[in-house]
Scaffold this motif. Structure first.
Motif, short mmCIF file in Angstrom:
data_model
loop_
_atom_site.label_atom_id
_atom_site.label_comp_id
_atom_site.label_asym_id
_atom_site.label_seq_id
_atom_site.Cartn_x
_atom_site.Cartn_y
_atom_site.Cartn_z
N THR A 1 0.85 -1.26 0.05
CA THR A 1 0.08 0.01 0.16
C THR A 1 1.00 1.27 0.00
O THR A 1 0.46 2.40 -0.58
CB THR A 1 -0.91 0.01 1.10
OG1 THR A 1 -0.25 -0.36 2.43
CG2 THR A 1 -1.87 -0.95 0.96
N ARG B 1 0.76 -2.80 4.47
CA ARG B 1 -0.12 -3.69 3.95
C ARG B 1 0.36 -4.06 2.78
O ARG B 1 0.81 -3.37 1.96
CB ARG B 1 -1.57 -3.65 4.25
CG ARG B 1 -2.14 -3.34 5.67
CD ARG B 1 -3.30 -3.83 5.65
NE ARG B 1 -3.91 -3.50 7.15
CZ ARG B 1 -4.79 -4.09 7.63
NH1 ARG B 1 -5.60 -4.99 7.00
NH2 ARG B 1 -5.12 -3.74 9.18
N THR B 2 0.18 -5.33 2.37
CA THR B 2 0.33 -5.83 1.00
C THR B 2 -0.88 -6.31 0.40
O THR B 2 -1.72 -7.09 1.11
CB THR B 2 1.43 -6.79 0.71
OG1 THR B 2 2.51 -6.49 1.51
CG2 THR B 2 1.58 -7.28 -0.49
#
Length: 110
Positions: free
Chosen positions: A82, A96-97
């Motif tokens: 992100t 986050r991914t």
């Protein structure tokens, strides 16, 4: 506060949808006759560049298309952090991914 939450949610949805579109378009190239994993990656990179997605990871399975026959599956997975891919990152989306995966079957025997 509601406005910031809405912006964050929309940003996350755009990133997820962008990864899905890139994986889908890469898969579409991969199922064609005489396509290989490099063709798939090039298509995915083009879509990601058009949508300004950076630091993405592309996984194409299988890596070698040579032994594939018609109706064998091809899976393209695209992941991106992100950070750097969102105009607004607040606490919820920080660090986050986001990932998306698409599977299609090969159309032809080569």
């Amino acid at each position: 506060l509601l406005m910031f939450g809405t912006l964050e949610t929309c940003s996350g949805i755009f990133l997820k949808k962008s990864l899905t579109v890139a994986a889908f378009e890469g898969c579409r190239v991969g199922v064609r006759r005489r396509a290989d994993a490099d063709d798939v990656e090039a298509q995915v990179q083009d879509i990601l560049a058009m949508r300004n997605i950076v630091n993405a990871t592309i996984t194409v399975e299988p890596e070698d298309f040579e032994p594939l026959n018609a109706l064998d599956p091809i899976t393209v997975t695209v992941s991106a952090p992100t950070a750097g891919n969102s105009l607004y990152i607040f606490d919820f989306l920080a660090d986050r991914t986001v990932s998306s995966s698409v599977t299609m079957v090969r159309e032809f025997d080569d």
